[in-house]
Design an enzyme around this catalytic site. Structure first.
Site, mmCIF file in Angstrom:
data_model
loop_
_atom_site.group_PDB
_atom_site.id
_atom_site.type_symbol
_atom_site.label_atom_id
_atom_site.label_comp_id
_atom_site.label_asym_id
_atom_site.label_seq_id
_atom_site.Cartn_x
_atom_site.Cartn_y
_atom_site.Cartn_z
ATOM 1 N N TYR A 232 0.813 -1.219 0.000
ATOM 2 C CA TYR A 232 0.000 0.000 0.000
ATOM 3 C C TYR A 232 0.852 1.277 0.000
ATOM 4 C CZ TYR A 232 -4.598 -2.248 0.727
ATOM 5 O OH TYR A 232 -5.775 -2.953 0.568
ATOM 6 N N PHE B 200 -4.961 7.365 6.874
ATOM 7 C CA PHE B 200 -5.424 6.028 7.239
ATOM 8 C C PHE B 200 -4.386 4.934 6.943
ATOM 9 C CE2 PHE B 200 -7.130 7.088 3.006
ATOM 10 C CZ PHE B 200 -6.605 6.050 2.239
ATOM 11 N N ARG C 229 -19.294 -5.057 -1.153
ATOM 12 C CA ARG C 229 -19.157 -4.192 0.030
ATOM 13 C C ARG C 229 -20.513 -3.847 0.641
ATOM 14 N NH1 ARG C 229 -14.166 -0.663 -2.482
ATOM 15 N NH2 ARG C 229 -12.476 -1.710 -1.403
ATOM 16 N N HIS D 34 -10.201 -5.795 -1.733
ATOM 17 C CA HIS D 34 -9.378 -4.830 -2.466
ATOM 18 C C HIS D 34 -9.423 -5.220 -3.939
ATOM 19 C CE1 HIS D 34 -5.818 -2.656 -3.940
ATOM 20 N NE2 HIS D 34 -5.556 -3.776 -4.592
ATOM 21 N N GLU E 276 0.490 -5.112 -9.069
ATOM 22 C CA GLU E 276 -0.043 -5.806 -7.890
ATOM 23 C C GLU E 276 -0.068 -7.327 -8.092
ATOM 24 O OE1 GLU E 276 -3.810 -4.000 -6.928
ATOM 25 O OE2 GLU E 276 -2.860 -2.121 -6.330
HETATM 26 P P1 ATP Z 1 -8.964 -0.836 -2.411
HETATM 27 O O1 ATP Z 1 -7.697 -0.141 -2.820
HETATM 28 O O2 ATP Z 1 -8.861 -1.542 -1.082
HETATM 29 O O3 ATP Z 1 -9.535 -1.688 -3.493
HETATM 30 P P2 ATP Z 1 -10.386 1.549 -2.918
HETATM 31 O O4 ATP Z 1 -9.568 1.646 -4.161
HETATM 32 O O5 ATP Z 1 -11.870 1.586 -3.032
HETATM 33 O O6 ATP Z 1 -10.070 0.243 -2.128
HETATM 34 P P3 ATP Z 1 -8.487 3.358 -1.733
HETATM 35 O O7 ATP Z 1 -8.714 4.816 -1.821
HETATM 36 O O8 ATP Z 1 -7.472 2.743 -2.647
HETATM 37 O O9 ATP Z 1 -9.917 2.631 -1.884
HETATM 38 O O10 ATP Z 1 -8.116 2.998 -0.236
HETATM 39 C C1 ATP Z 1 -7.538 1.759 0.133
HETATM 40 C C2 ATP Z 1 -8.214 1.264 1.384
HETATM 41 O O11 ATP Z 1 -7.945 2.183 2.436
HETATM 42 C C3 ATP Z 1 -9.745 1.187 1.297
HETATM 43 O O12 ATP Z 1 -10.188 -0.051 0.826
HETATM 44 C C4 ATP Z 1 -10.164 1.427 2.730
HETATM 45 O O13 ATP Z 1 -10.142 0.212 3.498
HETATM 46 C C5 ATP Z 1 -9.093 2.345 3.243
HETATM 47 N N1 ATP Z 1 -9.541 3.745 3.166
HETATM 48 C C6 ATP Z 1 -9.707 4.509 2.072
HETATM 49 N N2 ATP Z 1 -10.127 5.740 2.377
HETATM 50 C C7 ATP Z 1 -10.237 5.764 3.718
HETATM 51 C C8 ATP Z 1 -10.626 6.748 4.666
HETATM 52 N N3 ATP Z 1 -11.000 7.969 4.278
HETATM 53 N N4 ATP Z 1 -10.611 6.409 5.972
HETATM 54 C C9 ATP Z 1 -10.238 5.173 6.376
HETATM 55 N N5 ATP Z 1 -9.850 4.188 5.523
HETATM 56 C C10 ATP Z 1 -9.850 4.478 4.220
HETATM 57 MG MG MG Z 2 -7.464 1.424 -4.174
#
Ligand code: ATP
Ligand code: MG
Length: 140
Positions: A51, A59, A104, A117, A128
């Site tokens: 990540y 976060f 979700r 994810h 990835e």
């Molecule tokens: P993923 O990457 O897990 O598929 P995503 O692309 O929908 O999810 P991202 O913005 O890439 O979301 O964020 C990665 C992960 O970090 C999210 O799946 C979530 O668990 C967490 N996350 C994202 N935004 C927030 C936030 N504002 N507060 C807390 N956790 C967050």
């Molecule tokens: Mg993402």
């Protein structure tokens, strides 16, 4: 549209609740083929590397810890427009904004514990997939 591959992860909140099969059923119903899959316990260091793109986000630390709370299931999905198809069946990042029928919506507990994810672009999908799988592990 083209046949694509994407990385999917079933997160610890979902493996803890024994949801791997139900999530896989949704992926397969959406037309995605699981061409590789393994169950892993990862370290926080590995989660931080995976990540790294989120390193500056507030976060980041919690996200990386949450990925170590139990087993994850990493998988490669293949299909027509697989990256977008998977994002659609996953649903919005925050389960309260996700549409009915999505993973979700049905299984996510909160934005921190949102069950899955999925890669968000072709370049990230390639990166990835290579992070978790070698070429010979992809069985089409
Ligand atoms: P993923 O990457 O897990 O598929 P995503 O692309 O929908 O999810 P991202 O913005 O890439 O979301 O964020 C990665 C992960 O970090 C999210 O799946 C979530 O668990 C967490 N996350 C994202 N935004 C927030 C936030 N504002 N507060 C807390 N956790 C967050
Ligand atoms: Mg993402």
């Amino acid at each position: 549209m083209a046949i694509q591959q994407t990385l999917s992860i079933i997160k610890p909140d979902a493996t803890r609740r024994n949801l791997t099969g139900q999530i896989n059923a949704k992926l397969e119903e959406a037309g995605l083929k699981i061409i590789a899959q393994k169950r892993l316990l990862i370290t926080k260091e590995l989660a931080k590397e995976f990540y790294a793109v989120h390193a500056e986000r507030s976060f980041y630390d919690d996200l990386c810890t949450n990925m170590t709370l139990g087993p994850i299931v990493v998988q490669v999905l293949e299909g027509e427009d697989a990256i977008q198809t998977n994002r659609e069946i996953m649903g919005a990042t925050n389960p309260s904004n996700a549409f009915p029928g999505t993973i979700r919506y049905e299984f996510g507990e909160s934005i921190d514990f949102n069950s899955v994810h999925g890669s968000d672009s072709p370049a990230n999908a390639v990166q990835e997939i290579a992070f978790f799988f070698s070429k010979i592990e992809l069985c089409r």
